[in-house]
Design a protein around this motif. Structure first.
Motif, short mmCIF file in Angstrom:
data_model
loop_
_atom_site.label_atom_id
_atom_site.label_comp_id
_atom_site.label_asym_id
_atom_site.label_seq_id
_atom_site.Cartn_x
_atom_site.Cartn_y
_atom_site.Cartn_z
N LYS A 83 0.83 -1.21 0.00
CA LYS A 83 0.00 0.00 0.00
C LYS A 83 0.86 1.25 0.00
O LYS A 83 0.62 2.19 -0.77
CB LYS A 83 -0.93 0.01 1.22
N ILE A 84 1.85 1.30 0.87
CA ILE A 84 2.71 2.47 0.96
C ILE A 84 3.49 2.65 -0.34
O ILE A 84 3.64 3.77 -0.85
CB ILE A 84 3.68 2.35 2.15
N PRO B 74 18.25 12.22 4.93
CA PRO B 74 17.80 10.82 4.96
C PRO B 74 16.28 10.68 4.99
O PRO B 74 15.59 11.51 5.61
CB PRO B 74 18.42 10.28 6.26
N LEU B 75 15.78 9.67 4.35
CA LEU B 75 14.35 9.38 4.37
C LEU B 75 13.87 9.16 5.79
O LEU B 75 12.77 9.58 6.16
CB LEU B 75 14.05 8.16 3.51
N LEU B 76 14.68 8.50 6.61
CA LEU B 76 14.29 8.24 8.00
C LEU B 76 14.09 9.56 8.75
O LEU B 76 13.15 9.70 9.54
CB LEU B 76 15.35 7.39 8.70
N LEU B 77 14.95 10.53 8.51
CA LEU B 77 14.81 11.84 9.13
C LEU B 77 13.53 12.51 8.70
O LEU B 77 12.81 13.10 9.52
CB LEU B 77 16.02 12.72 8.79
N GLN B 78 13.21 12.42 7.42
CA GLN B 78 11.97 13.01 6.91
C GLN B 78 10.75 12.36 7.54
O GLN B 78 9.76 13.04 7.86
CB GLN B 78 11.94 12.88 5.39
N LEU B 79 10.82 11.06 7.73
CA LEU B 79 9.72 10.33 8.38
C LEU B 79 9.56 10.79 9.83
O LEU B 79 8.43 10.99 10.30
CB LEU B 79 10.00 8.84 8.32
N ILE C 155 10.16 0.02 -2.39
CA ILE C 155 9.52 -1.11 -1.72
C ILE C 155 10.40 -1.65 -0.60
O ILE C 155 9.91 -2.16 0.41
CB ILE C 155 9.16 -2.22 -2.74
N LYS C 156 11.73 -1.53 -0.75
CA LYS C 156 12.63 -1.97 0.32
C LYS C 156 12.70 -0.94 1.45
O LYS C 156 12.80 -1.31 2.62
CB LYS C 156 14.02 -2.23 -0.25
N ASP C 157 12.63 0.33 1.09
CA ASP C 157 12.72 1.39 2.11
C ASP C 157 11.49 1.47 3.00
O ASP C 157 11.54 2.11 4.07
CB ASP C 157 12.94 2.75 1.44
N THR C 158 10.39 0.84 2.59
CA THR C 158 9.19 0.88 3.43
C THR C 158 9.43 0.24 4.80
O THR C 158 8.66 0.48 5.73
CB THR C 158 8.02 0.16 2.75
N SER C 159 10.50 -0.53 4.93
CA SER C 159 10.82 -1.14 6.22
C SER C 159 11.10 -0.07 7.29
O SER C 159 11.04 -0.36 8.49
CB SER C 159 12.03 -2.06 6.09
N LEU C 160 11.37 1.16 6.85
CA LEU C 160 11.64 2.24 7.80
C LEU C 160 10.42 2.63 8.62
O LEU C 160 10.56 3.28 9.66
CB LEU C 160 12.17 3.47 7.05
#
Length: 213
Positions: free
Chosen positions: A13-14, A55-60, A153-158
């Motif tokens: 979904k994400i 980083p994507l994690l920081l944005q999240l 699709i792999k980064d959704t694990s964050l």
């Protein structure tokens, strides 16, 4: 096994939402990047610079954790997004930044004579861009878009960092609860399944468009 299924569905979904929204937003930003309007160009450049450079994690974390604190300071009332909404937003704005550069490079790779030919035919800049330039750039955009989708699709694990049970977190919880590590093989198999499908599909699309060149 139901938790693995639910985690997989959340991952999908994400990925789908962020890719579709990222394509739309990324195209707008890309057009801003090549625009002769200095303000639009500057805004688009700044957007790409910020969201590709952090980083994507920081944005999240900013969307999920910092936004309520910021809105509390500004408005006296916190605005806290649900986990899924925060994930949609963070992944979309990040994906759009990367796709914007992909689109910009693809569009600018088309010979400038095509733009001049459109003008000679009496077409406006927008008509030339959407009817001549962008359609010709599609084949060149396919491989990097496929790569971006695989990364997404792999980064959704964050999303596990904001307490959401995606595929990887669900598997990790089951492994910790049972003491059995084979669950990680299930996760690896699912990720490989999706990435293989993506590679195959984009390969077919690329070959289809190659026939017209």
């Amino acid at each position: 096994m139901m938790s693995i299924l639910n985690g997989t569905l959340l991952t999908v979904k994400i990925t789908i939402f962020a890719m579709i929204a990222g394509v739309l937003l990324g195209m707008i930003i890309a057009l801003g990047r090549i625009s002769k309007n200095k303000i639009l160009n500057a805004i688009s450049w700044f957007y790409v610079w910020v969201f590709r450079g952090t980083p994507l994690l920081l944005q999240l974390f900013v969307v999920y954790y910092a936004l309520p604190l910021l809105t509390l300071d500004l408005f006296g009332s916190p605005i806290k997004l649900p986990g899924l909404t925060a994930a949609y937003l963070a992944f979309t704005i990040n994906t759009a930044a990367y796709l914007a550069e992909v689109f910009r490079a693809g569009i600018q790779s088309i010979d400038k004579g095509q733009l001049e030919a459109g003008k000679a035919l009496g077409m406006s800049y927008n008509q030339t861009m959407f009817k001549i330039i962008i359609p010709q750039s599609i084949r060149r955009l396919i491989p990097p878009m496929g790569n971006e989708l695989i990364m997404l699709i792999k980064d959704t694990s964050l999303v596990a960092s904001i307490a959401m049970f995606d595929l990887l977190r669900s598997v990790n919880q089951m492994a910790n609860a049972t003491g059995k590590t084979h669950y990680f093989l299930y996760a690896a198999g699912i990720y490989l399944f999706f990435t293989t499908i993506i590679q195959y599909a984009f390969g077919k699309i690329e070959k289809k468009y190659a026939a017209y060149e």
